[in-house]
Design an enzyme around this catalytic site. Sequence first.
Site, PDB file in Angstrom:
ATOM      1  CG  ASP A  88       4.393  19.197  19.565  1.00 50.62           C
ATOM      2  OD1 ASP A  88       4.759  19.688  20.660  1.00 50.62           O
ATOM      3  OD2 ASP A  88       3.540  19.742  18.843  1.00 50.62           O
ATOM      4  CE1 TYR A  93       1.587   4.750  29.305  1.00 51.34           C
ATOM      5  CE2 TYR A  93       1.839   2.430  29.829  1.00 51.34           C
ATOM      6  CZ  TYR A  93       2.224   3.545  29.108  1.00 51.34           C
ATOM      7  OH  TYR A  93       3.229   3.433  28.202  1.00 51.34           O
ATOM      8  CG  ASP A 101       6.153   3.787  26.645  1.00 51.70           C
ATOM      9  OD1 ASP A 101       7.106   3.044  26.914  1.00 51.70           O
ATOM     10  OD2 ASP A 101       5.266   3.487  25.822  1.00 51.70           O
ATOM     11  CG  ASP A 159      10.901   2.625  23.123  1.00 51.87           C
ATOM     12  OD1 ASP A 159      11.145   2.405  24.322  1.00 51.87           O
ATOM     13  OD2 ASP A 159      10.423   1.763  22.349  1.00 51.87           O
ATOM     14  CE  LYS A 204       0.054  18.816  21.624  1.00 52.44           C
ATOM     15  NZ  LYS A 204       0.941  19.311  20.554  1.00 52.44           N
TER      16      LYS A 204
END
Length: 360
Positions: free
Chosen positions: A221, A142, A245, A249, A189
Site C-alpha cells: 500500500d 494466480y 500486476d 499498470d 504485505k
Amino acid sequence: MKKNILVIPGDGIGPEVTQWGKAVLEQIAISFNHEFNFDEALMGHAAIEATGNPLPDETLEKARKSDAILFGAVGHAKYDNDPSLKVRPEQGLLKIRKELGLYANLRPILLFDELLNASSIKAHILRGTDILFFRELTGDVYFGEKTRSEDKNTASDLMIYHKYEIERIAHKAYEAAMQRGRKLCSVDKANVLESSRLWRETVQEIAKQYPEVETQHLFVDNAAMQLIKDPKQFDVVLTANLFGDILTDEASQIAGSMGMLASASIGDGTGFFEPIHGSAHDITGKDLANPLASILSVALMLEISFGLKEEAQLIISTIDRVLKDGYRTSDIADDSTSPYKVLGTQDMGKLVLKFITQQT
Ligand code: NAD
Ligand code: IPM
Ligand code: MN
C-alpha cells in the site's frame, strides 16, 4: 544470426500492435543481416473460437520449439461481462507462462524525456525516473487452489508461495540491481499475509549475498503511494505476481501510457515478450492503439534472448527520435496536442520502420 520466432497476436488490439513488432523484427533482420524465421499461433479468444481451447497443444509445441515468442494480448468483452464462463482467454496466457517456466516478468519503466508531459504526474517529479520491476509470474494467488461452494455463495483463491519460487526471482532481481543502480525495493504485505512473511524472510536471506545492493522492504500500500509521490527513489522493484500486476499498470502512468510499457518473461527456457497492456476492447479496430509497447518488447527480445544490444538500442533511439520529431499516438498526446502530429497505429508503425531503415 538465425532465429525462429513465434508470433502469437491474440485478441483485440493484440494483432493490431503485434503486426508492428513483427515488422520491426523483419526490418532489423534486413538491416543487420540476420535470419529471423516466423511462425504464428493462436491463443486466447481467437483460439477458443477456432479450437475450443485457449491454449491449443499446437501453440504450446510451437512455443517450446521457438527461440523467442512475441505476444500481443488476450481477452474479450464477452468473458469480462460474464464471469460465469468456464473457458476463458486469460487461461491460455497463464498456462503458457506456467508451462514454459516463465517465472520472472521484467517490466522496465522506461521514460522518454519527450513524454514528461504526457503523464498525469508532474514533470519535475518524473524526470530521471528509471525503474525495473521484477514481477514473479508463475506463483501467488494466480495459481493457488480456487474453490466455490456448492451454493455458489462462497469463493476462495489460495495465495501461496514456496521458498524456491521467491529465491529464484530474488536472485534475478539482485543480479539486475548489481548492473544498475544497486538499489532493490522488495514489496510485500508482510504485516498481514503469511505468504508475504515468507517472501520478506527469503529476500532478507538472499540480500546477504548481495551486500553491495541497498535493500529496502515496503508494504504494497505504501509502495503504491511512493511510486506516484517520488518515483525516482526506485531502481529495481521486486514483488509478487498480483502486486506486480497492479503496481506496473500504475507505473505505466510514469511512462505516459499503458501503450509504452513492454515486458520480458524469462525463466527456464524460451523468452516471451509482450506489452503489459491487454486487448483494450474500448479501442479495438479503431487504429488508436499505440504500437510502441509491442515494438519495445521486440527490443527486449533482441537484447535479452539474442544478446543483440546494438539492434535493441537502435529501436529505442528510433522511438526517441520519432517522439522528438513530435509524432504521437493519441494516448501519449497531452492536452496541448496541437503542436503534435497525432498518428494512428498504422502510421506510427510505418514511421518507426521508415526511421529504422534510414539509420541503417
Ligand atoms: P487494457 O490494458 O486492455 O486497457 C486498459 C486501458 O488502457 C484502456 O483504456 C485501453 O484503451 C488503454 N490501452 C491499453 N493498451 C493501449 C495501447 N497500446 N494504446 C493505447 N491505449 C491503450 O486493460 P482492461 O481494459 O482492464 O482489459 C481488457 C481485456 O484485456 C480484458 O479481457 C483483460 O482480461 C485483458 N488483459 C489481457 C492482458 C494480456 O493479455 N497480457 C493484460 C491485461 C488485460
Ligand atoms: C498481465 C495481465 C494478465 C495478468 C491477465 C490477463 C491474466 O493483466 O499480463 O498483466 O494478470 O497477469
Ligand atoms: Mn496486468
